[in-house]
Design a protein around this motif. Structure first.
Motif, PDB file in Angstrom:
ATOM      1  N   GLY A  34      -3.493   1.162  25.593  1.00 12.73           N
ATOM      2  CA  GLY A  34      -3.001   1.888  24.070  1.00 12.73           C
ATOM      3  C   GLY A  34      -2.766   0.818  23.105  1.00 12.73           C
ATOM      4  N   GLU A  35      -2.344   1.486  22.034  1.00 12.90           N
ATOM      5  CA  GLU A  35      -1.663   0.467  20.975  1.00 12.90           C
ATOM      6  C   GLU A  35      -0.312   1.012  20.510  1.00 12.90           C
ATOM      7  OE1 GLU A  35      -4.486  -0.163  17.494  1.00 12.90           O
ATOM      8  OE2 GLU A  35      -6.234   0.201  18.808  1.00 12.90           O
ATOM      9  N   ARG A  39      -0.717  -3.042  17.671  1.00 14.91           N
ATOM     10  CA  ARG A  39      -1.113  -4.274  18.475  1.00 14.91           C
ATOM     11  C   ARG A  39      -1.872  -3.460  19.833  1.00 14.91           C
ATOM     12  NH1 ARG A  39       3.071  -8.657  19.423  1.00 14.91           N
ATOM     13  NH2 ARG A  39       1.450 -10.070  19.344  1.00 14.91           N
ATOM     14  N   GLU A  40      -2.856  -3.833  20.186  1.00 14.79           N
ATOM     15  CA  GLU A  40      -3.522  -3.561  21.502  1.00 14.79           C
ATOM     16  C   GLU A  40      -2.651  -3.977  22.618  1.00 14.79           C
ATOM     17  OE1 GLU A  40      -8.077  -3.149  21.923  1.00 14.79           O
ATOM     18  OE2 GLU A  40      -7.366  -4.986  22.901  1.00 14.79           O
ATOM     19  N   ARG A  41      -2.436  -3.120  23.620  1.00 14.55           N
ATOM     20  CA  ARG A  41      -1.713  -3.292  24.830  1.00 14.55           C
ATOM     21  C   ARG A  41      -2.724  -3.340  25.838  1.00 14.55           C
ATOM     22  NH1 ARG A  41       2.518   1.330  24.609  1.00 14.55           N
ATOM     23  NH2 ARG A  41       0.586   2.363  24.221  1.00 14.55           N
ATOM     24  N   ASN A 138      -4.243 -10.080  18.239  1.00 15.49           N
ATOM     25  CA  ASN A 138      -3.386  -8.750  17.779  1.00 15.49           C
ATOM     26  C   ASN A 138      -3.370  -7.924  19.071  1.00 15.49           C
ATOM     27  OD1 ASN A 138      -2.405  -6.964  15.689  1.00 15.49           O
ATOM     28  ND2 ASN A 138      -4.084  -5.813  15.871  1.00 15.49           N
ATOM     29  N   ALA A 139      -3.412  -8.538  20.046  1.00 15.97           N
ATOM     30  CA  ALA A 139      -3.250  -7.999  21.217  1.00 15.97           C
ATOM     31  C   ALA A 139      -2.277  -8.766  22.253  1.00 15.97           C
ATOM     32  CB  ALA A 139      -4.343  -7.843  21.960  1.00 15.97           C
ATOM     33  N   ILE A 140      -1.628  -7.953  23.021  1.00 17.54           N
ATOM     34  CA  ILE A 140      -0.693  -8.107  24.147  1.00 17.54           C
ATOM     35  C   ILE A 140      -1.347  -8.255  25.516  1.00 17.54           C
ATOM     36  CG2 ILE A 140       1.692  -8.303  25.119  1.00 17.54           C
ATOM     37  CD1 ILE A 140       2.629  -7.115  22.320  1.00 17.54           C
TER      38      ILE A 140
END
Length: 191
Positions: A34-35, A39-41, A138-140
């Motif tokens: 998800g986001e 940030r995209e998770r 922009n992601a974790i």
């Protein structure tokens, strides 16, 4: 407890009143959960992340929908076998004819036959130091490296590859806190 899942891995066969289930949860596959906060998770379960409890022969339950009131098989009952390789966790369960008379078991088997329950989802607790969280643009990405597998469930909407898990905090804490041994407040840790 956390849940992660993979869709399309359940295979059922019935012979002589006993139903045998075989399912595979693959390792090393990133999924978008998800986001949040723009940030995209992402999450990934590393190879043999569940090895400790499996190798020690500890009890693990196979459930319908993460509900401990709906057990389908267990290691202690001798009806669940778990095999771990670098590629995947393989689940093999036997549901005896006597269990086939239980209402929630009939419901599960009927829902599977109708194509409604096809996902596989492990319920686990991450061990201390058993995860890494890294930022990627922009992601974790959270990688589970060591976790205690408590149960594994047949589910309708698995988190892997597309369902969202809400019981997690997606904010990594700084490396300085990690090195110093300080843990973030409970609200900032992954659950």
């Amino acid at each position: 407890m956390l849940w992660g899942a993979h869709s399309g891995g359940l295979e059922l066969r019935t012979e002589g009143g006993e139903t045998r289930l075989r399912a595979i949860f693959p390792y090393g596959r990133e999924t978008v959960l998800g986001e949040g906060l723009g940030r995209e998770r992402r999450e990934m379960v590393a190879a043999r992340a569940f090895a400790d409890r499996i190798e020690r022969g500890e009890d693990v339950h196979f459930l319908s929908g993460h509900d401990f009131n709906k057990p389908l098989a267990s290691r202690s009952a001798g009806t669940l076998t778990l095999t771990e390789t670098d590629e995947a966790l393989t689940v093999e369960a036997r549901i005896g004819a006597d269990m086939g008379q239980v209402s929630y078991v009939r419901d599960f088997l009927s829902a599977h036959a109708a194509g409604l329950v096809r996902g596989l989802s492990p319920g686990f607790r991450v061990r201390p130091g058993g995860e890494t969280v890294e930022e990627r643009g922009n992601a974790i990405l959270r990688t589970i490296r060591a976790a205690d597998l408590i149960e594994i469930s047949a589910v309708t909407k698995p988190a892997y590859p597309q369902a969202q898990i809400e019981a997690r905090n997606w904010q990594p804490y700084d490396e300085g806190a990690q090195r110093s041994g300080r843990r973030p407040a409970a609200a900032l840790r992954w659950r």
